[in-house]
Design a protein around this motif. Sequence first.
Motif: not given
Length: 244
Positions: A78, A61-63, A38, A95
Motif C-alpha cells: 500500500q 489504495v486497498r490491496p 487499488t 486508505v
Amino acid sequence: MTALEIAVQDVAGAVASATLGADRLELCAALAVTGGITPSIGLLDATLAAVPSSVGVHVLVRPRAGSFVYSPEELAVQVGDVRAAVRAGAGGVVVGALRPDGSVDRDAIARLLEAADGREVTFHRAFDTLHELAPAVDELVSLGVVRVLTSGGAVRSIDGLARLAETVRHAAGRLQVMAGGGVRPDDIPALLGTGIDAVHLSASRHVAESGGPGGGSAGYTTTDAAVVAAAAAALDPVDRLQPS
C-alpha cells in the motif's frame, strides 16, 4: 457547497461524472465484487489525462477484499501504491487500516500519510467497523487525515443518519465527513440534513456479459450517467449541469 464524489472504475465513467457535476472522483477497481481495490497505474494515467484538472482524482489504495487488518507485507504494498499514485499526479488517496482490536492502526496510517507527501488523505469505510466513534475521529484528526467516508455504520447511509450526525458534531470542522454507502439521489436531502461535507456514490449500472471459458459470466459494473446527473441536481439544482 456540499461536494459530490463519484466512485469510478473506467475512463468513460470518469469523464461522464466530471462532465455532469462531480467535484471529485474516487478511482478504484472491482467495486461491485470487492467493495473496491487499488486500480492500475495505467487506468490512473488515462483518467488524469481525460478529466479536467479542476476535478480531483483520488485513488483508492486497498490491496484486497476482506478485513482492514494488514500484514507488514500488505502495508508495504500500500505504501508503494500511494507513492506511485502521487508520482502519477493523483490529487489524493483513500486508505484505511485497523488493528486486530478494531481500533485505527495509527502506525500504518502515519506511514501512508507520509507516502502521500502532502496530498489529501481520506480514511475509507473501515471507519464503519470501529466500535468507538469519538476516539477514532480524534485520532484521525491528530494524524492529519482530511476526511472520512462513512455510512454511519449502516449498510446504506440513509439508515445511518443518527451516527452520521454524531460524527459531524464530534468532528466539529476538524475532519470532513463524507456520506457514502448505498446512496441514491433521493437520499441526498436527508443526508444533507446531518451537516455532512460531501456525498459519495458509485452511480453504477450492471452490464451482463460473459467472459467465456474461465472468464466468468457475472459481467461488470460501470457508471450510470443518469444517476450522476440526478445526484448533482439533488445537491445543487441551479448550478450543476443537467442532462440534455
